[in-house]
Design a protein around this motif. Structure first.
Motif, PDB file in Angstrom:
ATOM      1  N   ALA A  25       8.101   5.770   2.399  1.00 58.33           N
ATOM      2  CA  ALA A  25       8.966   4.732   1.825  1.00 58.33           C
ATOM      3  C   ALA A  25       9.728   4.006   2.929  1.00 58.33           C
ATOM      4  O   ALA A  25       9.919   2.790   2.876  1.00 58.33           O
ATOM      5  N   GLY A  26      10.139   4.766   3.958  1.00 53.08           N
ATOM      6  CA  GLY A  26      10.826   4.151   5.088  1.00 53.08           C
ATOM      7  C   GLY A  26       9.934   3.157   5.800  1.00 53.08           C
ATOM      8  O   GLY A  26      10.336   2.030   6.099  1.00 53.08           O
ATOM      9  N   LEU A  27       8.679   3.568   6.041  1.00 53.58           N
ATOM     10  CA  LEU A  27       7.738   2.675   6.720  1.00 53.58           C
ATOM     11  C   LEU A  27       7.471   1.437   5.873  1.00 53.58           C
ATOM     12  O   LEU A  27       7.304   0.337   6.409  1.00 53.58           O
ATOM     13  N   SER A  28       7.438   1.623   4.556  1.00 57.68           N
ATOM     14  CA  SER A  28       7.251   0.488   3.659  1.00 57.68           C
ATOM     15  C   SER A  28       8.408  -0.509   3.814  1.00 57.68           C
ATOM     16  O   SER A  28       8.180  -1.729   3.917  1.00 57.68           O
ATOM     17  N   ALA A  29       9.636   0.011   3.885  1.00 56.23           N
ATOM     18  CA  ALA A  29      10.801  -0.861   4.075  1.00 56.23           C
ATOM     19  C   ALA A  29      10.726  -1.564   5.424  1.00 56.23           C
ATOM     20  O   ALA A  29      11.088  -2.735   5.560  1.00 56.23           O
ATOM     21  N   SER A  30      10.234  -0.832   6.420  1.00 53.82           N
ATOM     22  CA  SER A  30      10.103  -1.410   7.752  1.00 53.82           C
ATOM     23  C   SER A  30       9.092  -2.566   7.746  1.00 53.82           C
ATOM     24  O   SER A  30       9.342  -3.625   8.332  1.00 53.82           O
ATOM     25  N   ALA A  31       7.979  -2.362   7.050  1.00 51.93           N
ATOM     26  CA  ALA A  31       6.976  -3.426   6.930  1.00 51.93           C
ATOM     27  C   ALA A  31       7.574  -4.639   6.226  1.00 51.93           C
ATOM     28  O   ALA A  31       7.315  -5.790   6.606  1.00 51.93           O
TER      29      ALA A  31
ATOM     30  N   PHE B  91      -6.285  -4.230  -5.685  1.00 56.83           N
ATOM     31  CA  PHE B  91      -5.601  -3.576  -4.567  1.00 56.83           C
ATOM     32  C   PHE B  91      -4.470  -2.685  -5.071  1.00 56.83           C
ATOM     33  O   PHE B  91      -4.329  -1.529  -4.664  1.00 56.83           O
ATOM     34  N   ALA B  92      -3.668  -3.221  -5.998  1.00 56.11           N
ATOM     35  CA  ALA B  92      -2.524  -2.467  -6.527  1.00 56.11           C
ATOM     36  C   ALA B  92      -2.997  -1.191  -7.226  1.00 56.11           C
ATOM     37  O   ALA B  92      -2.464  -0.103  -6.991  1.00 56.11           O
ATOM     38  N   VAL B  93      -4.040  -1.322  -8.082  1.00 60.20           N
ATOM     39  CA  VAL B  93      -4.521  -0.158  -8.837  1.00 60.20           C
ATOM     40  C   VAL B  93      -5.082   0.901  -7.894  1.00 60.20           C
ATOM     41  O   VAL B  93      -4.788   2.098  -8.045  1.00 60.20           O
ATOM     42  N   LEU B  94      -5.865   0.478  -6.888  1.00 58.82           N
ATOM     43  CA  LEU B  94      -6.423   1.446  -5.933  1.00 58.82           C
ATOM     44  C   LEU B  94      -5.306   2.202  -5.216  1.00 58.82           C
ATOM     45  O   LEU B  94      -5.381   3.424  -5.056  1.00 58.82           O
ATOM     46  N   SER B  95      -4.253   1.486  -4.811  1.00 58.95           N
ATOM     47  CA  SER B  95      -3.139   2.149  -4.124  1.00 58.95           C
ATOM     48  C   SER B  95      -2.445   3.137  -5.055  1.00 58.95           C
ATOM     49  O   SER B  95      -2.108   4.251  -4.644  1.00 58.95           O
ATOM     50  N   LEU B  96      -2.257   2.734  -6.320  1.00 62.37           N
ATOM     51  CA  LEU B  96      -1.599   3.622  -7.280  1.00 62.37           C
ATOM     52  C   LEU B  96      -2.430   4.882  -7.516  1.00 62.37           C
ATOM     53  O   LEU B  96      -1.903   5.994  -7.537  1.00 62.37           O
ATOM     54  N   VAL B  97      -3.749   4.693  -7.681  1.00 59.47           N
ATOM     55  CA  VAL B  97      -4.625   5.838  -7.928  1.00 59.47           C
ATOM     56  C   VAL B  97      -4.630   6.777  -6.737  1.00 59.47           C
ATOM     57  O   VAL B  97      -4.578   7.999  -6.888  1.00 59.47           O
ATOM     58  N   PHE B  98      -4.636   6.206  -5.536  1.00 60.69           N
ATOM     59  CA  PHE B  98      -4.650   7.061  -4.348  1.00 60.69           C
ATOM     60  C   PHE B  98      -3.407   7.950  -4.309  1.00 60.69           C
ATOM     61  O   PHE B  98      -3.493   9.122  -3.945  1.00 60.69           O
ATOM     62  N   GLY B  99      -2.250   7.392  -4.703  1.00 59.86           N
ATOM     63  CA  GLY B  99      -1.022   8.189  -4.740  1.00 59.86           C
ATOM     64  C   GLY B  99      -1.160   9.411  -5.634  1.00 59.86           C
ATOM     65  O   GLY B  99      -0.718  10.503  -5.289  1.00 59.86           O
TER      66      GLY B  99
ATOM     67  N   LEU C  76       0.845  -1.202   0.000  1.00 61.41           N
ATOM     68  CA  LEU C  76       0.000   0.000   0.000  1.00 61.41           C
ATOM     69  C   LEU C  76       0.880   1.251   0.000  1.00 61.41           C
ATOM     70  O   LEU C  76       0.736   2.132  -0.851  1.00 61.41           O
ATOM     71  N   LEU C  77       1.843   1.293   0.955  1.00 58.27           N
ATOM     72  CA  LEU C  77       2.725   2.456   1.050  1.00 58.27           C
ATOM     73  C   LEU C  77       3.633   2.549  -0.177  1.00 58.27           C
ATOM     74  O   LEU C  77       3.867   3.637  -0.699  1.00 58.27           O
ATOM     75  N   GLY C  78       4.124   1.408  -0.644  1.00 56.58           N
ATOM     76  CA  GLY C  78       5.033   1.416  -1.790  1.00 56.58           C
ATOM     77  C   GLY C  78       4.366   1.939  -3.041  1.00 56.58           C
ATOM     78  O   GLY C  78       4.887   2.830  -3.706  1.00 56.58           O
TER      79      GLY C  78
END
Lengths: 272, 98
Positions: free
Chosen positions: A215-221, A184-192, A123-125
């Protein structure tokens, strides 16, 4: 060989902490960059030495291609273009994190905590990827700089975000529903994309600092999904320092932080 | 303590550390610091290597992993080089003032 990588990882994590510490004062800043480079080198070498990594040829080809693209970007971009360069390199890093999440999902269809971590990571990525590309476009003046707002924008944005989270939760509950994954991927991309549309060009540097934090939190996840403490530490350092840097930058430029965070919502209210 | 519990502790401590490290940063260094944290967030390269180099990698995961290694290498390389270039410029400007 197998016992050496935890030691390299711990040294890498310590290097990142020192890098950020030294970076906050002008007299030690150069040292900060060097120790940061050493930390990244230790992390890569430590990972290459791990028993799970058996085939090297693709990794090295990828290193070569990445360097062949990254070095010219760093040297031939005019210094005035630093913020958009950071935004672009950011988009690359975020997309990488999202793709790793997707690969891990297709590899083992994990359940439980690992799947939760992967969904957060993706989601974050994904949203950081499109948001960074939008920030890049606005700073490079490929896209209109002025904020684009319309009635009910925040409800649309929030709606898309909630929808992405709901699909994500459905995937966590039963990862076998692979048809949900592209949605899920498309919704996350559109939200960005929607997240950046209402923000003006002047606020972009702050937004980039904030995206850094995502991006940091994404790496942490990702660290939670791979059970990798180095990823968790580096990601968390980045997540919190990026966030606080965004707050500090807002204060320095006399901008309201919530304005940047939620787009032009506040300005709409003041003009009406 | 389960592995995830330890991981959460590590996350919490590192997050507060990041907070404290940045708090007193000189305004002059906002942009270089942004660039440095950008380079550090490229730590995702670790996950990319693990995916690409795995023994049981399928074509799909290998392609995704390969792309991820390329992308995160761009992030690492350009992130560090541009931070360094920026700081070199500071130094020159400082010397001219003297």
């Amino acid at each position: 060989m197998e016992s050496i990588f935890p030691a390299l990882y711990i040294l890498a994590a310590a290097s990142f902490i020192l890098a950020i510490k030294w970076m906050s004062s002008p007299s030690t800043a150069r040292r900060g960059v060097i120790i940061g480079e050493i930390g990244m080198l230790l992390a890569v070498v430590g990972t290459l030495l791990r028993a799970e990594v058996v085939s090297y040829q693709w990794i090295f080809i990828a290193f070569l291609i990445g360097s062949a693209i990254g070095v010219p970007i760093a040297y031939y971009m005019p210094m005035t273009a630093v913020p958009q360069r950071t935004a672009f390199s950011h988009a690359c890093g975020a997309l990488a994190a999202a793709l790793i999440g997707a690969a891990e999902y297709y590899r083992q269809m994990p359940h439980g905590v690992v799947m939760i971590a992967l969904i957060v990571e993706m989601l974050l990525g994904f949203l950081t990827f499109t948001a960074s590309m939008m920030a890049f476009g606005k700073l490079q003046e490929v896209l209109p700089q002025r904020p684009i707002t319309y009635r009910g924008q925040n409800f649309v944005n929030l709606g898309i975000f909630i929808l992405a989270v709901i699909v994500g939760i459905a995937l966590i509950l039963s990862p076998e529903r692979t048809w949900l994954f592209p949605i899920f991927a498309v919704l996350s991309l559109v939200f960005g994309v929607l997240l950046i549309i209402p923000i003006g060009g002047a606020d972009m540097p702050t937004v980039i600092a904030l995206l850094n934090s995502y991006a940091g939190l994404s790496a942490s996840a990702m660290g939670f999904a791979f059970d990798n403490k180095l990823l968790i530490v580096a990601g968390a350092l980045d997540g919190s320092s990026g966030f606080i840097l965004a707050v500090i930058m807002c204060k320095a430029m006399n901008r309201s932080f919530s304005n940047v965070l939620f787009g032009a919502f506040g300005t709409i209210q003041t003009t009406t | 303590m389960s592995s995830y519990e330890i991981a959460l502790w590590v996350f919490m401590l590192a997050a507060f550390l990041g907070f404290e490290l940045i708090r007193r940063v000189s305004p002059l260094l906002h942009t270089p610091l942004m660039s440095l944290t950008n380079a550090i967030s490229a730590i995702a390269v670790v996950g990319a290597i693990l995916i690409t180099g795995a023994k049981e990698a399928t074509l799909l995961t290998r392609v995704l992993g390969f792309t991820a290694v390329v992308l995160s290498t761009i992030n690492v390389v350009s992130g560090y080089l541009i931070t360094d270039r920026m700081l070199k410029m500071f130094k020159k400007r400082g010397a001219e003032k003297k």
